[in-house]
Design an enzyme around this catalytic site. Structure first.
Site, mmCIF file in Angstrom:
data_model
loop_
_atom_site.group_PDB
_atom_site.id
_atom_site.type_symbol
_atom_site.label_atom_id
_atom_site.label_comp_id
_atom_site.label_asym_id
_atom_site.label_seq_id
_atom_site.Cartn_x
_atom_site.Cartn_y
_atom_site.Cartn_z
ATOM 1 N N HIS A 33 2.568 5.469 3.902
ATOM 2 C CA HIS A 33 3.486 5.958 2.760
ATOM 3 C C HIS A 33 3.764 7.407 2.803
ATOM 4 O O HIS A 33 4.610 7.922 2.374
ATOM 5 C CB HIS A 33 2.683 5.387 1.456
ATOM 6 C CG HIS A 33 2.573 4.150 1.453
ATOM 7 N ND1 HIS A 33 1.191 3.769 1.394
ATOM 8 C CD2 HIS A 33 3.227 2.983 1.234
ATOM 9 C CE1 HIS A 33 1.257 2.312 1.326
ATOM 10 N NE2 HIS A 33 2.367 1.891 0.869
ATOM 11 N N GLY A 143 9.858 2.024 5.710
ATOM 12 C CA GLY A 143 9.142 2.261 6.702
ATOM 13 C C GLY A 143 9.473 0.870 7.873
ATOM 14 O O GLY A 143 9.724 -0.091 7.238
HETATM 15 P P1 AMP Z 1 4.332 -1.295 0.274
HETATM 16 O O1 AMP Z 1 3.550 -0.305 -0.626
HETATM 17 O O2 AMP Z 1 3.495 -1.749 1.156
HETATM 18 O O3 AMP Z 1 5.481 -1.796 -0.234
HETATM 19 O O4 AMP Z 1 5.364 -0.096 1.292
HETATM 20 C C1 AMP Z 1 5.857 0.869 0.712
HETATM 21 C C2 AMP Z 1 6.864 1.426 2.032
HETATM 22 O O5 AMP Z 1 5.956 2.272 2.711
HETATM 23 C C3 AMP Z 1 7.754 0.523 2.478
HETATM 24 O O6 AMP Z 1 9.089 1.021 2.897
HETATM 25 C C4 AMP Z 1 6.936 0.111 3.792
HETATM 26 O O7 AMP Z 1 7.724 -0.111 5.034
HETATM 27 C C5 AMP Z 1 6.228 1.355 4.086
HETATM 28 N N1 AMP Z 1 5.000 1.244 4.953
HETATM 29 C C6 AMP Z 1 4.165 0.512 4.731
HETATM 30 N N2 AMP Z 1 3.122 0.541 5.844
HETATM 31 C C7 AMP Z 1 3.624 1.546 6.561
HETATM 32 C C8 AMP Z 1 3.202 2.021 7.928
HETATM 33 N N3 AMP Z 1 2.249 1.782 8.474
HETATM 34 N N4 AMP Z 1 4.229 2.985 8.520
HETATM 35 C C9 AMP Z 1 5.286 3.475 7.772
HETATM 36 N N5 AMP Z 1 5.751 2.839 6.685
HETATM 37 C C10 AMP Z 1 5.234 1.932 6.066
#
Ligand code: AMP
Length: 278
Positions: A33, A143
């Site tokens: 994030h 991501g």
């Molecule tokens: P989430 O909180 O899981 O909904 O993720 C929020 C954003 O962070 C989304 O765009 C995800 O794809 C991105 N994200 C989550 N994990 C990763 C990671 N390991 N590397 C890069 N981006 C990530």
């Protein structure tokens, strides 16, 4: 850093920034994030994060109620990065009584995660559409970790003529290759070790592609058999698909392919992906 829980409050604060990079999240932030927030701040001059565990993208038997949350820690991390705005609404602010609309993205939501998690992308597209309307990003950052989500969001933005740019950033990994995820916190130590099989399987298939293999089923076989080498891992799907349509391929074309998989380790469901070629 302004932390705002209401749509009206956010709109007022938003007006101060000519350009704003927005990073939608469900909180419990990790380096994945934070990399998005850094890029947003660097490219747009001002960055906003949204923190909202969206109930409508969880299935009835999924982990909405146990999804990890730590608002104080998240805000401290965001403050350290120089984040300008945080939008952290409660469920009633996003879905007030009488709320009755959904954004259905066709064509790319019936496969992969969409096939296993019915309604998931209806929830995702709807909440992201609302978050875009509220935060009005110059650019929005996602991501590669959630590969299908990036395809769905890009399609929504294109098909609904939303006036913003979608930026997709690389997957951030732990030293042993495990993709960072808020859900990794569910893993017991032995499961955490077993979880390294996801990236090892992707790397094995990537190596086979690099050695000249272009038959998609052969690459799927490498994914399946590598995962089968870890007794604690139960494979949900493996896929070698077109990067844009997400349809399963017979042959990997010169423009490359998306290799993705979903695996259960104990009660924890993990996903990962890699792009080969292109
Ligand atoms: P989430 O909180 O899981 O909904 O993720 C929020 C954003 O962070 C989304 O765009 C995800 O794809 C991105 N994200 C989550 N994990 C990763 C990671 N390991 N590397 C890069 N981006 C990530």
């Amino acid at each position: 850093m302004d932390v705002i829980a209401t749509v009206a409050g956010f709109r007022e604060a938003r007006a101060r920034y000519p350009r704003l990079g927005v990073v939608p999240t469900m909180g419990f932030l990790h380096e994945g994030h934070l990399s998005l927030v850094r890029q947003a701040k660097q490219e747009c001059g001002a960055a906003a994060a949204t923190i909202f565990v969206n109930p409508t993208q969880f299935g009835p038997r999924e982990d909405f109620s146990t999804y990890p949350r730590d608002m104080e820690r998240d805000l401290a991390l965001l403050r350290d990065l120089g984040t300008d705005l945080v939008f952290a609404p409660d469920v009633a602010e996003m879905y007030p009584p009488g709320y009755a609309i959904g954004v259905e993205v066709g064509g790319v939501t019936d496969v992969l995660e969409g096939a296993v998690r019915p309604g998931h992308f209806l929830g995702v597209a709807t909440v992201v559409c609302k978050l875009f309307n509220i935060t009005q990003p110059t650019r929005a950052y996602f991501g590669q970790k959630d590969a299908q989500q990036t395809v769905v969001i890009r399609k929504m933005v294109r098909d609904l003529d939303m006036p913003l740019e979608v930026v997709v950033c690389p997957t951030v990994r732990e030293a042993d290759g495990l993709a960072m995820s808020s859900r990794n916190t569910y893993l017991a130590p032995a499961e955490r070790q077993a979880a390294t099989i996801l990236y090892r399987a992707l790397r094995a298939a990537q190596a086979r592609h690099a050695a000249g293999e272009r038959t998609a089923e052969a690459l799927r076989h490498v994914l399946r058999t590598t995962l089968a080498g870890e007794p604690a891992a139960a494979t949900e799907y493996v896929s070698v698909a077109d990067r844009e349509t997400l349809r399963e391929l017979e042959t990997v074309p010169p423009q490359g392919a998306l290799l993705s998989l979903a695996v259960r380790i104990g009660r924890t469901r993990l996903i990962d992906n890699i792009i080969v070629g292109g």
